[in-house]
Design an enzyme around this catalytic site. Structure first.
Site, mmCIF file in Angstrom:
data_model
loop_
_atom_site.group_PDB
_atom_site.id
_atom_site.type_symbol
_atom_site.label_atom_id
_atom_site.label_comp_id
_atom_site.label_asym_id
_atom_site.label_seq_id
_atom_site.Cartn_x
_atom_site.Cartn_y
_atom_site.Cartn_z
ATOM 1 C CG ASP A 181 9.023 -4.222 5.542
ATOM 2 O OD1 ASP A 181 8.657 -3.179 4.983
ATOM 3 O OD2 ASP A 181 9.442 -4.261 6.715
ATOM 4 C CB ALA A 182 9.162 -3.619 -0.935
ATOM 5 C CE LYS A 183 9.968 -0.072 6.287
ATOM 6 N NZ LYS A 183 10.398 -1.484 6.359
ATOM 7 N NE ARG A 184 11.405 -1.849 -3.899
ATOM 8 C CZ ARG A 184 12.698 -2.006 -3.676
ATOM 9 N NH1 ARG A 184 13.395 -1.035 -3.140
ATOM 10 N NH2 ARG A 184 13.298 -3.148 -3.976
#
Length: 258
Positions: free
Chosen positions: A86-89
């Site tokens: 879960d990085a949401k880059r």
């Protein structure tokens, strides 16, 4: 094997759609206690986990040692369980190319969450990876998802449907990476009917109070997984991680069967 196929196989093997969120919060014992906490969490929950979801923010908050711990954790993950980072880059394509290499080649996670706000060319560097998946933020679980994601356009579509159009474009181009979406259970009403039958990562159950009824009633065939983080790691009761994970997995399964 494509990512969605692997995830579907895991769901069928375990009978579980539970995604175990990993959001470590150092307590009174400090950072040094976190690695053992993580090992215990994974060891006690993996048999009922359809996937694991480490959240980058919690590891980054512990500084360089936190990043090291994330690397160590990923090396120790059971091979049977897909890992969603879960990085949401979100960045321009050239920068995203390096994020993709970091996550898929270096850390070897199975999937990663992305913010699609910069458009299709910002997700393209993630689309050519065999056996991998990405989840685009479509309708998140926070109240602020109403500010943009659920707003209506002049043509009658909602903004989140512009996000799903990116995934449909990738599918039409027959890219190697599977594209799914993040849909918060707290805001799923009226949304699920407009979502493609692609893998969903569904936060909002447990501490956030989301209701499974709308998801279970949607009749979807895609390998959707429902994330529980605090409800397993920090429930504040005397049950073990294993017991909490089993309870959530059974609750989710019952909703789908009922």
């Amino acid at each position: 094997m494509r990512y969605a196929e692997r995830l579907q196989a895991r769901i069928e093997t375990t009978g579980s759609r539970l995604c175990v969120g990993i959001d470590p919060r150092p307590g009174d014992d400090g950072i040094d206690a976190v690695p053992d906490f993580l090992k215990k969490l994974v060891a006690e929950t993996w048999e009922r986990a359809a996937a694991f979801k480490p959240n980058m923010a919690y590891f980054e908050a512990m500084g360089l040692r936190g990043i090291e711990m994330l690397g160590e954790l990923l090396e120790q993950m059971p091979d049977e369980v897909p890992v969603i980072l879960d990085a949401k880059r979100s960045d321009i394509g050239e920068t995203q190319k390096y994020y993709a290499h970091s996550y898929f080649s270096h850390w070897k996670v199975d999937a990663v969450t992305l913010n699609p706000f910069l458009g299709y060319d910002s997700i393209e560097p993630f689309l050519g990876w065999e056996g991998k998946g990405i989840y685009l933020l479509a309708v998140t679980s926070n109240p602020g998802s109403a500010d943009f994601q659920r707003q209506s356009l002049a043509d009658g579509r909602s903004v989140f449907e512009l996000v799903t159009a990116l995934g449909e474009r990738s599918l039409a181009e027959e890219n190697a990476t599977d594209v799914g979406y993040v849909v918060g259970l707290t805001n799923a009403a009226g949304v699920l009917a407009k979502m493609p039958d692609a893998p969903l990562l569904v936060p909002g159950l447990g501490a956030q109070g989301g209701d499974l009824a709308s998801l279970a009633a949607a009749g979807r065939s895609a390998p959707d997984v429902i994330n529980v983080s605090r409800g397993i790691s920090y429930a504040g009761d005397d049950r073990s991680f294993a017991q909490r994970a089993a309870d959530w997995a059974d609750k989710i399964a019952a909703a789908y069967q009922g």
